[in-house]
Write a protein that holds these residues in place. Structure first.
Motif, mmCIF file in Angstrom:
data_model
loop_
_atom_site.group_PDB
_atom_site.id
_atom_site.type_symbol
_atom_site.label_atom_id
_atom_site.label_comp_id
_atom_site.label_asym_id
_atom_site.label_seq_id
_atom_site.Cartn_x
_atom_site.Cartn_y
_atom_site.Cartn_z
ATOM 1 N N LEU A 14 32.802 36.182 37.545
ATOM 2 C CA LEU A 14 33.332 36.061 39.028
ATOM 3 C C LEU A 14 32.465 35.281 39.840
ATOM 4 O O LEU A 14 32.834 34.244 40.628
ATOM 5 N N LEU A 15 31.143 35.160 39.805
ATOM 6 C CA LEU A 15 30.240 34.418 40.663
ATOM 7 C C LEU A 15 30.424 32.852 40.334
ATOM 8 O O LEU A 15 30.283 31.992 41.103
ATOM 9 N N ALA A 22 36.381 28.214 43.547
ATOM 10 C CA ALA A 22 37.664 28.868 43.564
ATOM 11 C C ALA A 22 37.719 29.829 44.809
ATOM 12 O O ALA A 22 36.985 30.336 44.821
ATOM 13 N N PRO A 23 38.955 29.904 45.062
ATOM 14 C CA PRO A 23 39.118 30.805 46.546
ATOM 15 C C PRO A 23 38.559 32.315 46.035
ATOM 16 O O PRO A 23 39.229 32.948 44.822
ATOM 17 N N ILE A 24 38.093 33.184 46.736
ATOM 18 C CA ILE A 24 37.294 34.300 46.377
ATOM 19 C C ILE A 24 38.599 35.168 46.294
ATOM 20 O O ILE A 24 38.451 36.001 45.225
ATOM 21 N N GLY A 25 39.471 35.240 46.815
ATOM 22 C CA GLY A 25 40.768 36.267 46.645
ATOM 23 C C GLY A 25 41.206 35.880 45.189
ATOM 24 O O GLY A 25 41.518 36.747 44.569
ATOM 25 N N PHE A 29 41.189 38.543 41.790
ATOM 26 C CA PHE A 29 42.406 38.758 41.417
ATOM 27 C C PHE A 29 42.566 38.494 39.849
ATOM 28 O O PHE A 29 42.930 39.542 39.204
ATOM 29 N N ALA A 30 42.332 37.156 39.482
ATOM 30 C CA ALA A 30 42.317 36.823 38.243
ATOM 31 C C ALA A 30 41.238 37.779 37.461
ATOM 32 O O ALA A 30 41.765 38.101 36.327
ATOM 33 N N VAL A 31 39.973 37.844 37.797
ATOM 34 C CA VAL A 31 39.112 38.591 36.857
ATOM 35 C C VAL A 31 39.347 40.036 36.759
ATOM 36 O O VAL A 31 39.378 40.598 35.657
ATOM 37 N N GLY A 32 40.040 40.552 37.773
ATOM 38 C CA GLY A 32 40.530 42.069 37.880
ATOM 39 C C GLY A 32 41.735 42.168 37.005
ATOM 40 O O GLY A 32 41.735 43.068 36.030
ATOM 41 N N ALA A 33 42.806 41.126 36.922
ATOM 42 C CA ALA A 33 43.789 41.348 36.219
ATOM 43 C C ALA A 33 43.349 41.229 34.641
ATOM 44 O O ALA A 33 43.831 41.924 33.925
ATOM 45 N N VAL A 34 42.909 40.227 34.576
ATOM 46 C CA VAL A 34 42.371 40.104 33.044
ATOM 47 C C VAL A 34 41.539 41.249 32.421
ATOM 48 O O VAL A 34 41.757 41.533 31.380
ATOM 49 N N GLY A 35 40.766 41.641 33.414
ATOM 50 C CA GLY A 35 39.820 42.692 32.844
ATOM 51 C C GLY A 35 40.598 43.926 32.580
ATOM 52 O O GLY A 35 40.349 44.663 31.380
ATOM 53 N N MET A 341 31.326 38.988 50.642
ATOM 54 C CA MET A 341 30.403 39.998 49.994
ATOM 55 C C MET A 341 30.575 41.529 50.171
ATOM 56 O O MET A 341 30.267 42.425 49.299
ATOM 57 N N ILE A 342 31.145 41.802 51.445
ATOM 58 C CA ILE A 342 31.338 43.225 51.752
ATOM 59 C C ILE A 342 32.499 43.780 50.445
ATOM 60 O O ILE A 342 32.069 45.036 49.999
ATOM 61 N N LEU A 343 33.322 43.030 50.482
ATOM 62 C CA LEU A 343 34.554 43.439 49.490
ATOM 63 C C LEU A 343 34.005 43.633 48.085
ATOM 64 O O LEU A 343 34.573 44.444 47.289
ATOM 65 N N LEU A 344 33.102 42.707 47.691
ATOM 66 C CA LEU A 344 32.817 42.676 46.141
ATOM 67 C C LEU A 344 31.810 43.758 45.796
ATOM 68 O O LEU A 344 31.827 44.232 44.953
#
Length: 434
Positions: A14-15, A22-25, A29-35, A341-344
């Motif tokens: 993600l980092l 890449a836009p943070i959102g 979204f992509a890493v979470g969906a693939v994971g 940062m807060i959301l992550l």
């Protein structure tokens, strides 16, 4: 690869995506969906979470406070309130050596009380104060550092969009967080004023001595709209007259009416303010959706639980663990904005911190930790070499390279570190108004 290993591997991935612009959102979204797809072996979980998370996120009454505070900031900018704040502060302290820089700090604190965004405060005050500082002969690097540091007051002086997000993630009372951030925010402004006084004493060529600037009484009276809005919003929330969401709506309406009455908001300006608010809200809400999906993946992979167990097994004291977390935020702030940062990180760090014993109740710990995180996140935004506030201000001043601000900005960072240590040693400063 196990689910836990996938969860741990997702963080550097993600980092890397974020560093690649890449836009943070979208990245979360992509890493979470693939994971989630890899862990469960099917996209069904992703589709199910999208259905539930989209509704639960975007229908949240608490989140309605975000567009209202953003709209309030838009109206304040178009109503010329930032310029009024700077002129009033300049009338009182502009004749001191370094006084215009102090005026910029005071104005940033005042604008932060009706804006709620660090980058917006830095950009707005940069446009207002930077030409004045340059015209007065202030050194470019010192001016950039001052305005970048002043911008950090945007989300520390309540109301604050980032504090709202933190409150939702940790299920903390928003009104309590706003009140808790007030004294640390005022301490920050005072500390920056002291830094400016010390810096210009050490480097007198960085600032000039100006003649008295304008009529103090008239300039102070011109501040009544800003004072009225702040008292109405924060005082109303504190007094229990209305909820933070209602307060944000009242503040936005009041700011808009004052901007219109002052001639700074016409039909075209209103349309543009609404569009800018809609764009910023859409961006924030998409980041929230991406964060919800990514954090759901981390929870499914048991990353927060395993990390908490690992840290507990190290036998470190509570303050040692907290110190390491704050250092991590300082480093991450060089390359990420505060909201991201807060959301992550909060879904990972908060379960860990909530299990530690600092001698405070659970609710007080959540408020204290939130204010500490907010401070170090903002410090990261001015820390060289890639502090985002520095980037914003230097983009407004093409004549000054970012490197020229590195030395002066470290003076402000030192002030922030003293304040963090003070709040760590005396949590009562944060909790005094609760």
């Amino acid at each position: 690869m196990s689910a836990l290993a996938l969860g741990i591997a997702s963080f550097p991935l993600l980092l890397a995506l974020i560093f690649a612009r890449a836009p943070i959102g979208l990245a979360m979204f992509a890493v979470g969906a693939v994971g989630l797809t890899l862990v469960t072996g099917s996209p069904a979980m992703v589709l199910a979470r999208l259905k539930t998370e989209s509704f639960s996120t975007f229908s949240s009454y608490s989140l309605a406070v975000i567009p209202m505070f953003l709209l309030m900031g838009q109206f304040a900018t178009r109503g010329g309130m930032s310029r009024t704040l700077f002129r009033a502060a300049g009338a009182w302290v502009g004749h001191w050596r370094g006084g215009l820089a102090m005026a910029a700090i005071v104005a940033s604190a005042g604008f932060g009380a009706i804006c709620g965004s660090s980058l917006a405060t830095a950009a707005t005050m940069g446009q207002v104060a930077l030409p004045e500082l340059r015209r007065a002969g202030y050194a470019g690097g010192f001016s950039v550092a001052t305005l970048a540091a002043g911008g950090t007051l945007g989300i520390l002086i309540p109301p604050s969009v980032v504090l709202v997000i933190y409150a939702i993630l940790t299920e903390t009372n928003i009104a309590h967080l706003f009140l808790a951030a007030l004294l640390p925010g005022l301490l920050a402004a005072l500390g920056y004023g002291v830094v400016i006084a010390l810096y210009v004493r050490r480097y007198p060529e960085a600032a000039t001595v100006m003649p008295a600037r304008g009529n103090r009484g008239r300039a102070t009276l011109a501040l009544w709209p800003v004072a009225a809005i702040f008292a109405l919003v924060v005082g109303g929330i504190w007094g229990g007259w209305f909820t933070p969401t209602e307060g944000a709506a009242i503040g936005a309406a009041g700011t808009g009416l004052m901007a219109w009455a002052g001639g700074g908001l016409d039909r075209a300006g209103l349309t543009e303010a609404l569009l800018e608010t809609a764009r910023a809200t859409a961006m924030i809400f998409f980041i929230l959706l991406g964060a919800a999906l990514y954090n759901g993946f981390l929870a499914y992979a048991r990353v927060p639980q395993e990390m908490s167990a690992f840290v507990a097994g190290l036998g470190l004291g509570p303050f040692m663990v907290l110190g390491l977390i704050l250092l991590f935020y300082l480093a991450l702030g060089c390359v990420m904005d505060s909201l991201s940062m807060i959301l992550l990180t909060i879904p990972i760090f908060w379960p860990l911190v909530s299990g530690l014993d600092f001698g405070l109740g659970a609710a007080d710990t959540a408020v204290w930790f939130g204010v500490l995180v907010l401070i170090v996140v903002e410090v990261g935004l001015v820390t060289p070499p890639v502090g985002m506030n520095l980037f914003v201000i230097t983009s407004l001043d093409r004549e000054t390279p970012a490197s020229a601000a590195y030395g002066p900005v470290l003076w402000f960072v030192a002030s922030d570190m003293v304040r963090v240590l003070l709040l760590l040693a005396f949590p009562g400063i944060v909790l005094f108004l609760l």
